[in-house]
Design a protein around this motif. Structure first.
Motif, mmCIF file in Angstrom:
data_model
loop_
_atom_site.group_PDB
_atom_site.id
_atom_site.type_symbol
_atom_site.label_atom_id
_atom_site.label_comp_id
_atom_site.label_asym_id
_atom_site.label_seq_id
_atom_site.Cartn_x
_atom_site.Cartn_y
_atom_site.Cartn_z
ATOM 1 N N PHE A 61 0.831 -1.207 0.000
ATOM 2 C CA PHE A 61 0.000 0.000 0.000
ATOM 3 C C PHE A 61 0.865 1.257 0.000
ATOM 4 N N GLN A 62 1.839 1.316 0.894
ATOM 5 C CA GLN A 62 2.708 2.495 0.990
ATOM 6 C C GLN A 62 3.528 2.691 -0.282
ATOM 7 N N SER A 63 4.028 1.616 -0.864
ATOM 8 C CA SER A 63 4.820 1.723 -2.092
ATOM 9 C C SER A 63 3.988 2.292 -3.241
ATOM 10 N N VAL A 64 2.786 1.773 -3.419
ATOM 11 C CA VAL A 64 1.912 2.248 -4.488
ATOM 12 C C VAL A 64 1.513 3.695 -4.239
ATOM 13 N N ARG A 65 1.136 3.988 -3.023
ATOM 14 C CA ARG A 65 0.723 5.348 -2.666
ATOM 15 C C ARG A 65 1.856 6.345 -2.899
ATOM 16 N N GLN A 66 3.046 6.015 -2.457
ATOM 17 C CA GLN A 66 4.197 6.898 -2.663
ATOM 18 C C GLN A 66 4.496 7.085 -4.140
ATOM 19 N N PHE A 67 4.399 6.015 -4.931
ATOM 20 C CA PHE A 67 4.626 6.118 -6.366
ATOM 21 C C PHE A 67 3.625 7.088 -7.000
ATOM 22 N N ILE A 68 2.360 6.956 -6.645
ATOM 23 C CA ILE A 68 1.327 7.840 -7.183
ATOM 24 C C ILE A 68 1.626 9.291 -6.826
ATOM 25 N N LEU A 69 1.939 9.541 -5.565
ATOM 26 C CA LEU A 69 2.178 10.911 -5.118
ATOM 27 C C LEU A 69 3.464 11.493 -5.698
ATOM 28 N N GLN A 70 4.540 10.724 -5.694
ATOM 29 C CA GLN A 70 5.816 11.228 -6.207
ATOM 30 C C GLN A 70 5.787 11.450 -7.713
ATOM 31 N N ASP B 294 -2.744 13.974 -9.813
ATOM 32 C CA ASP B 294 -3.193 15.196 -10.483
ATOM 33 C C ASP B 294 -3.951 14.888 -11.771
ATOM 34 N N ASN B 295 -3.764 13.688 -12.322
ATOM 35 C CA ASN B 295 -4.371 13.324 -13.597
ATOM 36 C C ASN B 295 -5.700 12.602 -13.464
ATOM 37 N N VAL B 296 -6.168 12.387 -12.248
ATOM 38 C CA VAL B 296 -7.452 11.709 -12.047
ATOM 39 C C VAL B 296 -8.380 12.635 -11.282
ATOM 40 N N GLN B 297 -9.674 12.437 -11.483
ATOM 41 C CA GLN B 297 -10.637 13.309 -10.825
ATOM 42 C C GLN B 297 -10.817 12.968 -9.347
#
Length: 106
Positions: free
Chosen positions: A8-17, A22-25
């Motif tokens: 969960f943390q790895s995916v979340r960090q990847f999305i944020l970094q 910003d590209n999804v509603q």
């Protein structure tokens, strides 16, 4: 599957970094739902959510809101509005998505 704190943390960090949020509603689908049996969440591979013991629900979630559809909310998203924690949402909504795949061995 986002079935451990580490994943969960790895995916979340990847999305944020990567600024992918910003590209999804509103959020990202990640292969968890309770479409067949309300309250019994199942991963896309058919395994039950409760086999891992890990969840990351946003406050007050899941709530199966029926305001916009009498069928309620059955698909689970990483909810952008709650800092990418889990939320049940209406399945027909367009969102980003997270896919799991194995890389070939070399």
């Amino acid at each position: 599957m986002l079935n451990t704190q580490t994943i969960f943390q790895s995916v979340r960090q990847f999305i944020l970094q990567s600024n992918l949020d910003d590209n999804v509603q509103k959020g990202f689908w990640f292969g968890l739902d309770d479409r067949d049996n309300e309250g019994s969440f199942v991963w896309s591979d058919g395994s039950a959510l409760d086999t891992t013991g890990f969840t990351k629900w946003a406050n007050g979630q899941p709530n199966n809101n029926v305001q916009q559809s009498s069928g309620g909310q059955d698909c689970i998203q990483l909810w952008k509005d709650a800092y990418l924690t889990w939320d049940d949402a209406y399945c027909e909504r367009k969102k980003g998505f997270i896919c799991e795949f194995e890389t070939p061995c070399e």
